[in-house]
Scaffold this motif. Sequence first.
Motif, PDB file in Angstrom:
ATOM      1  N   GLY A  61       3.624   4.311  -2.841  1.00 13.91           N
ATOM      2  CA  GLY A  61       5.053   4.009  -2.859  1.00 13.91           C
ATOM      3  C   GLY A  61       5.691   4.135  -4.225  1.00 13.91           C
ATOM      4  N   ARG A  62       4.875   4.094  -5.269  1.00 19.86           N
ATOM      5  CA  ARG A  62       5.415   4.222  -6.620  1.00 19.86           C
ATOM      6  C   ARG A  62       6.027   5.599  -6.847  1.00 19.86           C
ATOM      7  NH1 ARG A  62       1.543   2.849 -11.261  1.00 19.86           N
ATOM      8  NH2 ARG A  62       3.533   2.905 -12.292  1.00 19.86           N
ATOM      9  N   HIS A  63       5.439   6.607  -6.222  1.00 11.34           N
ATOM     10  CA  HIS A  63       5.837   7.975  -6.525  1.00 11.34           C
ATOM     11  C   HIS A  63       6.617   8.647  -5.401  1.00 11.34           C
ATOM     12  CE1 HIS A  63       3.395   7.479 -10.030  1.00 11.34           C
ATOM     13  NE2 HIS A  63       2.377   7.116  -9.275  1.00 11.34           N
ATOM     14  N   ALA A  88       2.923  10.410   1.722  1.00 12.57           N
ATOM     15  CA  ALA A  88       2.827   9.264   0.812  1.00 12.57           C
ATOM     16  C   ALA A  88       3.869   8.209   1.159  1.00 12.57           C
ATOM     17  CB  ALA A  88       3.007   9.722  -0.637  1.00 12.57           C
ATOM     18  N   SER A  89       5.081   8.643   1.488  1.00 17.32           N
ATOM     19  CA  SER A  89       6.144   7.708   1.861  1.00 17.32           C
ATOM     20  C   SER A  89       5.785   6.977   3.154  1.00 17.32           C
ATOM     21  CB  SER A  89       7.467   8.462   2.028  1.00 17.32           C
ATOM     22  OG  SER A  89       8.479   7.596   2.483  1.00 17.32           O
ATOM     23  N   ALA A  90       5.302   7.705   4.131  1.00 18.84           N
ATOM     24  CA  ALA A  90       4.922   7.094   5.411  1.00 18.84           C
ATOM     25  C   ALA A  90       3.766   6.121   5.229  1.00 18.84           C
ATOM     26  CB  ALA A  90       4.548   8.181   6.419  1.00 18.84           C
ATOM     27  N   ALA A 107       2.917   4.494   2.442  1.00 19.29           N
ATOM     28  CA  ALA A 107       3.387   3.318   1.710  1.00 19.29           C
ATOM     29  C   ALA A 107       4.152   2.383   2.641  1.00 19.29           C
ATOM     30  CB  ALA A 107       4.266   3.748   0.534  1.00 19.29           C
ATOM     31  N   GLN A 108       5.016   2.938   3.484  1.00 22.51           N
ATOM     32  CA  GLN A 108       5.780   2.093   4.399  1.00 22.51           C
ATOM     33  C   GLN A 108       4.864   1.391   5.384  1.00 22.51           C
ATOM     34  OE1 GLN A 108       9.299   1.424   4.152  1.00 22.51           O
ATOM     35  NE2 GLN A 108       8.306  -0.263   5.212  1.00 22.51           N
ATOM     36  N   LYS A 109       3.815   2.076   5.839  1.00 25.48           N
ATOM     37  CA  LYS A 109       2.873   1.445   6.766  1.00 25.48           C
ATOM     38  C   LYS A 109       2.193   0.247   6.120  1.00 25.48           C
ATOM     39  CE  LYS A 109      -1.096   1.989   9.784  1.00 25.48           C
ATOM     40  NZ  LYS A 109      -1.289   0.564   9.724  1.00 25.48           N
ATOM     41  N   GLU A 110       1.816   0.364   4.848  1.00 28.95           N
ATOM     42  CA  GLU A 110       1.193  -0.761   4.145  1.00 28.95           C
ATOM     43  C   GLU A 110       2.126  -1.970   4.169  1.00 28.95           C
ATOM     44  OE1 GLU A 110      -1.833  -1.056   2.653  1.00 28.95           O
ATOM     45  OE2 GLU A 110      -2.445   0.984   3.166  1.00 28.95           O
ATOM     46  N   PHE A 111       3.383  -1.745   3.838  1.00 28.46           N
ATOM     47  CA  PHE A 111       4.340  -2.847   3.825  1.00 28.46           C
ATOM     48  C   PHE A 111       4.645  -3.349   5.231  1.00 28.46           C
ATOM     49  CE2 PHE A 111       5.111  -1.400  -0.502  1.00 28.46           C
ATOM     50  CZ  PHE A 111       5.147  -2.613  -1.161  1.00 28.46           C
ATOM     51  N   ASP A 112       4.728  -2.445   6.192  1.00 20.22           N
ATOM     52  CA  ASP A 112       4.973  -2.867   7.576  1.00 20.22           C
ATOM     53  C   ASP A 112       3.856  -3.778   8.078  1.00 20.22           C
ATOM     54  OD1 ASP A 112       7.324  -1.418   7.624  1.00 20.22           O
ATOM     55  OD2 ASP A 112       6.478   0.259   8.765  1.00 20.22           O
ATOM     56  N   ASP A 113       2.608  -3.474   7.702  1.00 21.32           N
ATOM     57  CA  ASP A 113       1.474  -4.314   8.100  1.00 21.32           C
ATOM     58  C   ASP A 113       1.606  -5.714   7.505  1.00 21.32           C
ATOM     59  OD1 ASP A 113       0.465  -2.161   9.518  1.00 21.32           O
ATOM     60  OD2 ASP A 113      -1.108  -1.689   8.042  1.00 21.32           O
ATOM     61  N   GLU A 163      12.378  -0.967  -7.974  1.00 20.78           N
ATOM     62  CA  GLU A 163      13.416  -0.760  -6.949  1.00 20.78           C
ATOM     63  C   GLU A 163      12.907   0.098  -5.802  1.00 20.78           C
ATOM     64  OE1 GLU A 163      17.478   0.187  -7.670  1.00 20.78           O
ATOM     65  OE2 GLU A 163      17.491  -0.930  -9.547  1.00 20.78           O
ATOM     66  N   ARG A 164      12.147   1.133  -6.135  1.00 24.12           N
ATOM     67  CA  ARG A 164      11.624   2.024  -5.094  1.00 24.12           C
ATOM     68  C   ARG A 164      10.657   1.268  -4.187  1.00 24.12           C
ATOM     69  NH1 ARG A 164      11.123   6.124  -8.177  1.00 24.12           N
ATOM     70  NH2 ARG A 164       9.030   5.770  -8.937  1.00 24.12           N
ATOM     71  N   VAL A 165       9.760   0.483  -4.778  1.00 22.10           N
ATOM     72  CA  VAL A 165       8.785  -0.263  -3.989  1.00 22.10           C
ATOM     73  C   VAL A 165       9.476  -1.401  -3.239  1.00 22.10           C
ATOM     74  CG1 VAL A 165       6.658  -1.621  -4.111  1.00 22.10           C
ATOM     75  CG2 VAL A 165       6.910   0.400  -5.535  1.00 22.10           C
ATOM     76  N   LEU A 166      10.485  -2.017  -3.841  1.00 18.24           N
ATOM     77  CA  LEU A 166      11.233  -3.086  -3.192  1.00 18.24           C
ATOM     78  C   LEU A 166      11.944  -2.577  -1.936  1.00 18.24           C
ATOM     79  CD1 LEU A 166      12.028  -6.078  -3.456  1.00 18.24           C
ATOM     80  CD2 LEU A 166      13.942  -5.354  -4.899  1.00 18.24           C
ATOM     81  N   ASP A 167      12.388  -1.340  -1.962  1.00 19.14           N
ATOM     82  CA  ASP A 167      13.029  -0.744  -0.790  1.00 19.14           C
ATOM     83  C   ASP A 167      12.060  -0.695   0.389  1.00 19.14           C
ATOM     84  OD1 ASP A 167      15.314   0.349   0.412  1.00 19.14           O
ATOM     85  OD2 ASP A 167      14.700   2.396  -0.052  1.00 19.14           O
ATOM     86  N   TYR A 168      10.790  -0.363   0.138  1.00 18.81           N
ATOM     87  CA  TYR A 168       9.773  -0.390   1.189  1.00 18.81           C
ATOM     88  C   TYR A 168       9.586  -1.815   1.713  1.00 18.81           C
ATOM     89  CZ  TYR A 168       8.130   4.309  -0.064  1.00 18.81           C
ATOM     90  OH  TYR A 168       8.031   5.645  -0.305  1.00 18.81           O
ATOM     91  N   ALA A 169       9.512  -2.772   0.794  1.00  8.61           N
ATOM     92  CA  ALA A 169       9.294  -4.167   1.187  1.00  8.61           C
ATOM     93  C   ALA A 169      10.442  -4.674   2.057  1.00  8.61           C
ATOM     94  CB  ALA A 169       9.128  -5.046  -0.050  1.00  8.61           C
ATOM     95  N   TYR A 170      11.675  -4.340   1.688  1.00  8.21           N
ATOM     96  CA  TYR A 170      12.822  -4.793   2.481  1.00  8.21           C
ATOM     97  C   TYR A 170      12.818  -4.160   3.875  1.00  8.21           C
ATOM     98  CZ  TYR A 170      14.794  -7.168  -1.544  1.00  8.21           C
ATOM     99  OH  TYR A 170      15.011  -8.024  -2.597  1.00  8.21           O
ATOM    100  N   ALA A 171      12.410  -2.910   3.964  1.00 10.68           N
ATOM    101  CA  ALA A 171      12.332  -2.264   5.279  1.00 10.68           C
ATOM    102  C   ALA A 171      11.278  -2.943   6.156  1.00 10.68           C
ATOM    103  CB  ALA A 171      12.019  -0.777   5.120  1.00 10.68           C
TER     104      ALA A 171
END
Length: 161
Positions: free
Chosen positions: A29-31, A40-42, A44-50, A75-83
Amino acid sequence: MLWPRRCESSAGEEAAVDGDYHAGGIARGRHAQKGDGSPASAAAQKEFDDIGAICREAGVPWVLLSGGAAPPVFERVLDYAYAAGASGFLAGRTIWLNAIRSHFPNLKAVAAALQSESVTVLKSLSALTKAKAAVWSQAYPDFAAIKAEGDFTRSYGAEGK
């Protein structure tokens, strides 16, 4: 990440993630830009969704700890966390570290940088939070059941299950 208690799913899986963005798939998610369609985006989002699913099931809110990450990375990683359902962030060094590193020992320059660039970072994080964070409402435990250390955290959110 900051947990009000250890989050455990009904399957007994425990979330053991900390603020280190290099751990596991979260490093992706950093990159990756959120929603860019990349693997990579998918991932990273799965990690946060779990993580979000475990905490939702446990009935506890969660926030993302900055770990001193550079503001654009956080900010980029926080966006994943908020989703995934995070309710906020906890940041210190992400907000003020650059002002200290860039201007110390000139205290007037440090103060000016804190009032300009650090405030800008905080405003940006706050705007993202206001726009995308999950709304948190306090779940009060049964205070009569709190008799010993740890009872509060064990009972937190139990009423919603």
